[in-house]
Design a protein around this motif. Structure first.
Motif, PDB file in Angstrom:
ATOM      1  N   ARG A 191       0.806  -1.221   0.000  1.00  0.00           N
ATOM      2  CA  ARG A 191       0.000   0.000   0.000  1.00  0.00           C
ATOM      3  C   ARG A 191       0.846   1.282   0.000  1.00  0.00           C
ATOM      4  O   ARG A 191       0.527   2.247  -0.692  1.00  0.00           O
ATOM      5  N   PRO A 196       0.571   2.782  -5.075  1.00  0.00           N
ATOM      6  CA  PRO A 196       0.709   4.162  -5.577  1.00  0.00           C
ATOM      7  C   PRO A 196       1.819   4.312  -6.615  1.00  0.00           C
ATOM      8  O   PRO A 196       1.719   5.149  -7.509  1.00  0.00           O
ATOM      9  N   LYS A 199       0.359   3.170  -9.801  1.00  0.00           N
ATOM     10  CA  LYS A 199      -0.619   4.173 -10.245  1.00  0.00           C
ATOM     11  C   LYS A 199       0.073   5.310 -10.969  1.00  0.00           C
ATOM     12  O   LYS A 199      -0.436   5.833 -11.974  1.00  0.00           O
ATOM     13  N   TYR A 204      -4.845   4.311 -12.052  1.00  0.00           N
ATOM     14  CA  TYR A 204      -5.359   3.591 -10.882  1.00  0.00           C
ATOM     15  C   TYR A 204      -5.990   2.241 -11.201  1.00  0.00           C
ATOM     16  O   TYR A 204      -5.889   1.296 -10.418  1.00  0.00           O
ATOM     17  N   THR A 254      -6.522   0.055  -0.240  1.00  0.00           N
ATOM     18  CA  THR A 254      -6.041   1.260  -0.923  1.00  0.00           C
ATOM     19  C   THR A 254      -6.913   2.464  -0.572  1.00  0.00           C
ATOM     20  O   THR A 254      -6.409   3.570  -0.328  1.00  0.00           O
ATOM     21  N   TYR A 255      -8.222   2.234  -0.536  1.00  0.00           N
ATOM     22  CA  TYR A 255      -9.138   3.300  -0.110  1.00  0.00           C
ATOM     23  C   TYR A 255      -8.781   3.759   1.304  1.00  0.00           C
ATOM     24  O   TYR A 255      -8.694   4.966   1.571  1.00  0.00           O
ATOM     25  N   ASN A 258      -5.505   5.836   1.311  1.00  0.00           N
ATOM     26  CA  ASN A 258      -5.668   7.189   0.768  1.00  0.00           C
ATOM     27  C   ASN A 258      -6.582   8.053   1.632  1.00  0.00           C
ATOM     28  O   ASN A 258      -6.382   9.263   1.755  1.00  0.00           O
ATOM     29  N   HIS A 318     -11.674   8.265  -3.139  1.00  0.00           N
ATOM     30  CA  HIS A 318     -10.283   8.072  -2.742  1.00  0.00           C
ATOM     31  C   HIS A 318      -9.618   6.898  -3.462  1.00  0.00           C
ATOM     32  O   HIS A 318      -8.454   6.590  -3.193  1.00  0.00           O
ATOM     33  N   VAL A 319     -10.359   6.273  -4.373  1.00  0.00           N
ATOM     34  CA  VAL A 319      -9.768   5.261  -5.252  1.00  0.00           C
ATOM     35  C   VAL A 319      -9.799   5.744  -6.701  1.00  0.00           C
ATOM     36  O   VAL A 319      -8.781   5.744  -7.385  1.00  0.00           O
ATOM     37  N   GLU A 322      -7.581  10.072  -8.889  1.00  0.00           N
ATOM     38  CA  GLU A 322      -6.140   9.898  -8.713  1.00  0.00           C
ATOM     39  C   GLU A 322      -5.492  11.060  -7.961  1.00  0.00           C
ATOM     40  O   GLU A 322      -4.414  10.907  -7.386  1.00  0.00           O
ATOM     41  N   TRP A 325      -5.027  10.214  -4.293  1.00  0.00           N
ATOM     42  CA  TRP A 325      -4.121   9.127  -3.907  1.00  0.00           C
ATOM     43  C   TRP A 325      -2.895   9.694  -3.200  1.00  0.00           C
ATOM     44  O   TRP A 325      -2.373  10.750  -3.571  1.00  0.00           O
ATOM     45  N   GLU A 326      -2.435   8.978  -2.195  1.00  0.00           N
ATOM     46  CA  GLU A 326      -1.171   9.308  -1.562  1.00  0.00           C
ATOM     47  C   GLU A 326      -0.021   8.932  -2.495  1.00  0.00           C
ATOM     48  O   GLU A 326      -0.095   7.934  -3.216  1.00  0.00           O
TER      49      GLU A 326
END
Length: 336
Positions: A191, A196, A199, A204, A254-255, A258, A318-319, A322, A325-326
C-alpha cells in the motif's frame, strides 16, 4: 520495468519463494511451519527499505528501521533453525516479534515529524482509522453470515454472539500493538509503495489489478505448501482465490490508505482480517490456516463476496480520483 520496481520485486519474492522449499520439506516431515508465513510477511517492507536506501543512504540510521531489519534477520535465522529444532524456533520467533514491536513503536513515535510523514508512518486521522476498522468488522461478519446461510449453518454465527467473543475481540484490538511488525511488513510494501507507484506509471485501474495479482502470486509458496491440504485441485483453488481476494480486498485497503493518509489503517485491517477467525475456534493456540481444503464452491463464494463487499470501493473518490491518492514513499524520498 523501473529500477525501483525491480529492486522491490527481487527482495520481496526471491527469499519467500526459496523458503517455499523449506515449508515443503517441513510438511513432508511433520515439522511445524508456522514461522514461515510470519517471516514472509516481513519481506515487502525490507524490499521498500532496500530501494529507499538506494535513494537515501541515511534511511538505515533510523532506529525503527534498524530494529525492523534486525528482527527480520533473527526470524530468517529461526526459519533455518526450525528445520532442525522446531519447538525452539517457533516459541522464540513469536517472542522476538512481540518484544521487538515495543522499541519499534517507540522509534516511530520519536521519529522526525517530517520524515515520519514522508514515510507515511504518522496517523493524522485516527478517528477515521477506527471508523474504517469498524466498517471492516461489519463487512467481515456480513460475509461470514452470508456464507453460513449458503451452507445452511446459521447456528454457527449465533454461537459467537456471547460475552466470551466480545472479550476476545477486545483482546485482539489490545494485542494489535504487539503484533504490528508482520502486518506493517506486508502493507508497507503493497500500500505505501507498490499500489501508488504503479498508479503513477499505469493509472489507478491497472494499478489495482497489477497490485492484486502481484500480491496474490507472492503467496504462491504458502498456497501450495501451507494454506492448502496438498491436493492439486485444492492448491489451484487456493492460488486463484488468493489472487481474487487480494485484488478486491486490496481496493478496500487502498481506499483506507488514501482516506487516512497513513499506513496504519491498512495495517489494522490486515491484522483484523487474519485474526478475527479466532472468534470461531475453540483452541486459539491451534493453527487454523494451515492444511485447509479449497474447492470450487469456496472459490466462487470468495469471488462473489469479495466483489460485492470490497469491489464497491473502486467507485469511491479516494480510489477513482487519482488526485486523492497518496504518493508512494519512494516518490516522497526521491523528491528530497
Amino acid at each position: 520495468m523501473k529500477k525501483d520496481l525491480k529492486i522491490y520485486i527481487c527482495v520481496s519474492f526471491i527469499l519467500p519463494y526459496i523458503m517455499g522449499l523449506a515449508i515443503y520439506y517441513c510438511k513432508l516431515n511433520n515439522i511445524n511451519t508456522n514461522i514461515y508465513p510470519l517471516f514472509q510477511m516481513f519481506m515487502p517492507f525490507l524490499g521498500v527499505i532496500a530501494l529507499l536506501h538506494s535513494e537515501d543512504k541515511s534511511i538505515l540510521k533510523n532506529s525503527a528501521i534498524k530494529i525492523y531489519i534486525i528482527t527480520s534477520f533473527i526470524l530468517f535465522a529461526f526459519s533455518i533453525i526450525n528445520i532442525f529444532y522446531s519447538n525452539f524456533a517457533t516459541s522464540f520467533s513469536d517472542f522476538v516479534i512481540l518484544i521487538s514491536a515495543i522499541p519499534m513503536i517507540i522509534g516511530i513515535s520519536t521519529m522526525d515529524k517530517n520524515l515520519k510523514r514522508k514515510l507515511s508512518l504518522d496517523n493524522p486521522n485516527k478517528k477515521t482509522t477506527l471508523l474504517i476498522c469498524l466498517v471492516f468488522i461489519i463487512i467481515y461478519l456480513l460475509r461470514l453470515f452470508l456464507g453460513c446461510i449458503l451452507q445452511g449453518e446459521t447456528r454457527e454465527i449465533i454461537k459467537i454472539l456471547n460475552i466470551k467473543s466480545v472479550k476476545l475481540l477486545v483482546s485482539i484490538f489490545i494485542f494489535s500493538f504487539f503484533n504490528i511488525m508482520p502486518f506493517i511488513g506486508e502493507e508497507y510494501g503493497w500500500r505505501a509503495y507498490l499500489a501508488p507507484r504503479l498508479k503513477e506509471i499505469y493509472g489507478y485501474k491497472k494499478s489495482i489489478l497489477l497490485t492484486g495479482f502481484i500480491w496474490g502470486i507472492w503467496h504462491l509458496p504458502l498456497n501450495l505448501f501451507y494454506y492448502s491440504d496438498g491436493q492439486l485441485a485444492s492448491q489451484i483453488y487456493s492460488i486463484l482465490g488468493q489472487i481474487v481476494f487480494c485484488t478486491f480486498f486490496g481496493i478496500f485497503l487502498t481506499y483506507a490508505y488514501n482516506r487516512t493518509k497513513s499506513i496504519w489503517a491498512p495495517v489494522m485491517l490486515h491484522y483484523l482480517n487474519n485474526n478475527l477467525a479466532l472468534l470461531f475456534t475453540t483452541d486459539i493456540s491451534k493453527d487454523i490456516f494451515s492444511g485447509q481444503h479449497y474447492d470450487l464452491k469456496g472459490f466462487l463464494f470468495t469471488t462473489l463476496s469479495s466483489i460485492i463487499f470490497f469491489g464497491v470501493f473502486i467507485f469511491f473518490n479516494h480510489v477513482k480520483d487519482e488526485s486523492l491518492w497518496e504518493k508512494s514513499v519512494f516518490e516522497n524520498i526521491k523528491e528530497e
